[in-house]
Design an enzyme around this catalytic site. Sequence first.
Site, PDB file in Angstrom:
ATOM      1  N   ASN A 116     -10.180  -0.447  -0.878  1.00  0.00           N
ATOM      2  CA  ASN A 116      -8.731  -0.323  -0.768  1.00  0.00           C
ATOM      3  C   ASN A 116      -8.097  -0.824  -2.076  1.00  0.00           C
ATOM      4  O   ASN A 116      -8.082  -2.021  -2.342  1.00  0.00           O
ATOM      5  CB  ASN A 116      -8.255  -1.151   0.428  1.00  0.00           C
ATOM      6  CG  ASN A 116      -6.758  -1.092   0.648  1.00  0.00           C
ATOM      7  OD1 ASN A 116      -6.017  -0.583  -0.190  1.00  0.00           O
ATOM      8  ND2 ASN A 116      -6.306  -1.619   1.767  1.00  0.00           N
ATOM      9  N   CYS A 152       0.819  -1.221   0.000  1.00  0.00           N
ATOM     10  CA  CYS A 152       0.000   0.000   0.000  1.00  0.00           C
ATOM     11  C   CYS A 152       0.849   1.267   0.000  1.00  0.00           C
ATOM     12  O   CYS A 152       0.327   2.359  -0.202  1.00  0.00           O
ATOM     13  CB  CYS A 152      -0.950  -0.008   1.187  1.00  0.00           C
ATOM     14  SG  CYS A 152      -2.090  -1.390   1.082  1.00  0.00           S
ATOM     15  N   HIS A 181      -3.519   6.850   2.760  1.00  0.00           N
ATOM     16  CA  HIS A 181      -3.845   5.562   2.145  1.00  0.00           C
ATOM     17  C   HIS A 181      -5.263   5.182   2.580  1.00  0.00           C
ATOM     18  O   HIS A 181      -5.650   5.388   3.735  1.00  0.00           O
ATOM     19  CB  HIS A 181      -2.841   4.497   2.582  1.00  0.00           C
ATOM     20  CG  HIS A 181      -3.257   3.125   2.189  1.00  0.00           C
ATOM     21  ND1 HIS A 181      -3.569   2.790   0.897  1.00  0.00           N
ATOM     22  CD2 HIS A 181      -3.434   1.997   2.921  1.00  0.00           C
ATOM     23  CE1 HIS A 181      -3.916   1.516   0.850  1.00  0.00           C
ATOM     24  NE2 HIS A 181      -3.846   1.008   2.063  1.00  0.00           N
TER      25      HIS A 181
END
Length: 332
Positions: A288, A115, A258
């Site tokens: 996500n 990520c 994020h």
Amino acid sequence: MQTWSTRIIGATSVFPERILTNADLEKMVDTNDSWIVSRTGIRTRRIAAPGETTSTLGAEAAKKLLQQVNRDPQQIDGIIVATVTPDMPVPSSACIIQDKIGAKKAWCYDLNAACCGFLFGLSTADQFIKTGKYKNILLIGSEVMSSILDFEDRTTCVLFGDGAGAVYLEADEIESGQHGVIDTLMYSDGSGAEYLYVPGGGSRHPASHDTVEKRMHYVRQEGGPVFKAAVHGMTKITEEILQKNSMSNSDIDFFVPHQANLRIIDACSKRLNLEPQQVIINLDRYGNTTAATIPTCLAELVEDGRLSKGKIVLMAGFGAGFTCGAALVRWG
Ligand code: UT7
């Protein structure tokens, strides 16, 4: 002596058309809209169609970007693709994208920092540009997370989605710090590897009937420890980069975190005393998207005209590895 700074001159995003809602997931696993919304903030995510891959999404975002910034693909010195879901292990998706967009002179590689891939890629590209070595770098975060999701595992399949974001980085002949990338930070803690990983398909457990039967090619996560480490890591790195550059929360126009969980974003924003209008969120619509969360948020800010020249953007991320990263940018 000339000093180069790294300007981010454009940002675009591309998402697959197919929308997977929480109601759709209710029919696939033992879950419900209320759990997903209250525990994560996610309402829908996009899922790639057959044939839609990390390189097709990435190339589409790159083509859109070249139009937005009015640059010739032949000018590009390098392409970095941040991804945990490359088209295939070899060659890199960056090479495939290079061919699709006709960036014939560019060197290319993929970068896996989960990520934090986009932020680690930005930090890397910034060094190449600041040293004067390269002048035009295409940085892409692209993921087809649905290719590594176990749609029988409710603890992971509700969380992730597919998409790509791209930014164009260009060298500028002004004193570093005036605008462009002001600073970046990167940290890793490999002791966190056991909490978020894909066990099969690599050199430890090469793909076999057995690994497939045991569903080892899908992502596995122990959410609790990752949650705590993400809140702690993202808050700490954000405070550090602000302090290091003599800035405070009120200097920030946009905080682009994020997008893993709305509760993580809220906890960080609260600890950092940020106002809701400073905090950028697309998680509710896209879930996500791993390395694509931050560039797709930037693209949204560019497209709706909020990210004008001079705005201060602070980005922070946390992901598998563990990895933790931040970037401070004066836009345009
Ligand atoms: O982007 C990379 C980094 N990743 C992250 O930052 C993710 C960090 N972690 C998280 O976001 C959260 O930990 C999750 C969203 C993954 C999980 O939320 P949580 O509040 O930590 O839930 P939990 O794992 O503690 O599970 C609570 C309960 C459990 O049931 P019991 O044991 O209390 O009976 C789970 O089995 O919720 C259950 N559960 C679900 N229920 C309905 C887990 N997933 C689901 C689901 N639907 N999809």
